[in-house]
Design a protein around this motif. Structure first.
Motif, short mmCIF file in Angstrom:
data_model
loop_
_atom_site.label_atom_id
_atom_site.label_comp_id
_atom_site.label_asym_id
_atom_site.label_seq_id
_atom_site.Cartn_x
_atom_site.Cartn_y
_atom_site.Cartn_z
N ASP A 5 0.84 -1.20 0.00
CA ASP A 5 0.00 0.00 0.00
C ASP A 5 0.87 1.26 0.00
O ASP A 5 2.10 1.18 0.07
CB ASP A 5 -0.99 0.01 1.17
N ASP A 6 0.22 2.40 -0.06
CA ASP A 6 0.93 3.67 -0.15
C ASP A 6 1.77 3.97 1.09
O ASP A 6 2.81 4.64 1.00
CB ASP A 6 -0.05 4.82 -0.40
N VAL A 9 5.01 2.18 0.47
CA VAL A 9 5.72 2.87 -0.61
C VAL A 9 6.32 4.18 -0.10
O VAL A 9 7.48 4.50 -0.38
CB VAL A 9 4.78 3.11 -1.82
N ASP A 10 5.55 4.95 0.68
CA ASP A 10 6.06 6.20 1.25
C ASP A 10 7.25 5.95 2.17
O ASP A 10 8.23 6.71 2.16
CB ASP A 10 4.96 6.94 2.01
N THR A 13 10.30 5.22 0.10
CA THR A 13 10.77 6.47 -0.51
C THR A 13 11.55 7.30 0.51
O THR A 13 12.61 7.85 0.21
CB THR A 13 9.58 7.28 -1.06
N LYS A 33 5.37 -1.30 -8.59
CA LYS A 33 5.86 -0.26 -7.67
C LYS A 33 7.38 -0.36 -7.51
O LYS A 33 8.06 0.65 -7.38
CB LYS A 33 5.18 -0.38 -6.30
N GLU A 36 8.82 1.51 -10.30
CA GLU A 36 8.63 2.95 -10.10
C GLU A 36 9.63 3.51 -9.10
O GLU A 36 10.11 4.63 -9.24
CB GLU A 36 7.20 3.24 -9.62
N TRP A 75 -7.58 -3.28 -3.25
CA TRP A 75 -6.92 -1.98 -3.39
C TRP A 75 -5.56 -2.12 -4.09
O TRP A 75 -4.95 -1.12 -4.45
CB TRP A 75 -6.74 -1.31 -2.02
#
Length: 132
Positions: A5-6, A9-10, A13, A33, A36, A75
């Motif tokens: 999920d985000d 990913v966050d 990052t 992802k 990316e 999702w």
């Protein structure tokens, strides 16, 4: 790391920003992802291909006339891709693909109801193939 999920990913990052020399790989979920984020490697499979291969196997080893794909993580693009590949295999095999059904953790009643609504009202499950 599985890129589910985000939030994950966050976090990746932020870690890359703190120390870009630390190698990070993704495992299981998150091939797209991973690309990316420019991670060094992804260990897993392409979900659409995996769904297609599972569908081919099901079509070639069972006698079914209808199929559905249960998505327990709707999702995530990866799981939608898996169902997409499965549906494509069913269509290629001439098996009626009834689509993807979202099943949610913590909502067993709603999930069971959604599956039952997709199945023939006669309750005859013998001709159905279901990818979980």
């Amino acid at each position: 790391i599985s890129l589910t999920d985000d939030v994950v990913v966050d976090a990746v990052t932020k870690c890359q920003g703190l120390n870009p020399d630390v190698p990070i790989i993704s495992i299981n979920v998150g091939h797209g992802k991973s690309k990316e984020l420019n991670l060094i490697h992804h260990i897993g499979m392409l979900e659409e291909d995996a769904g297609y291969e599972a569908g081919k196997m099901m079509a070639n080893t069972t006698t079914i006339s209808k199929a559905l794909c249960l998505n327990h993580m709707p999702w995530l693009d990866d799981f939608r891709d898996r169902c997409k590949g499965f549906g494509r295999a069913m269509n290629d095999a001439g098996i009626e693909y009834l689509g993807q059904i979202e099943v949610w953790e913590g909502n067993m009643t709603g999930s069971v109801s959604a599956v039952e609504m997709a199945v023939d009202e006669s309750g005859d499950w013998d001709s159905y193939g279901i990818l979980l």
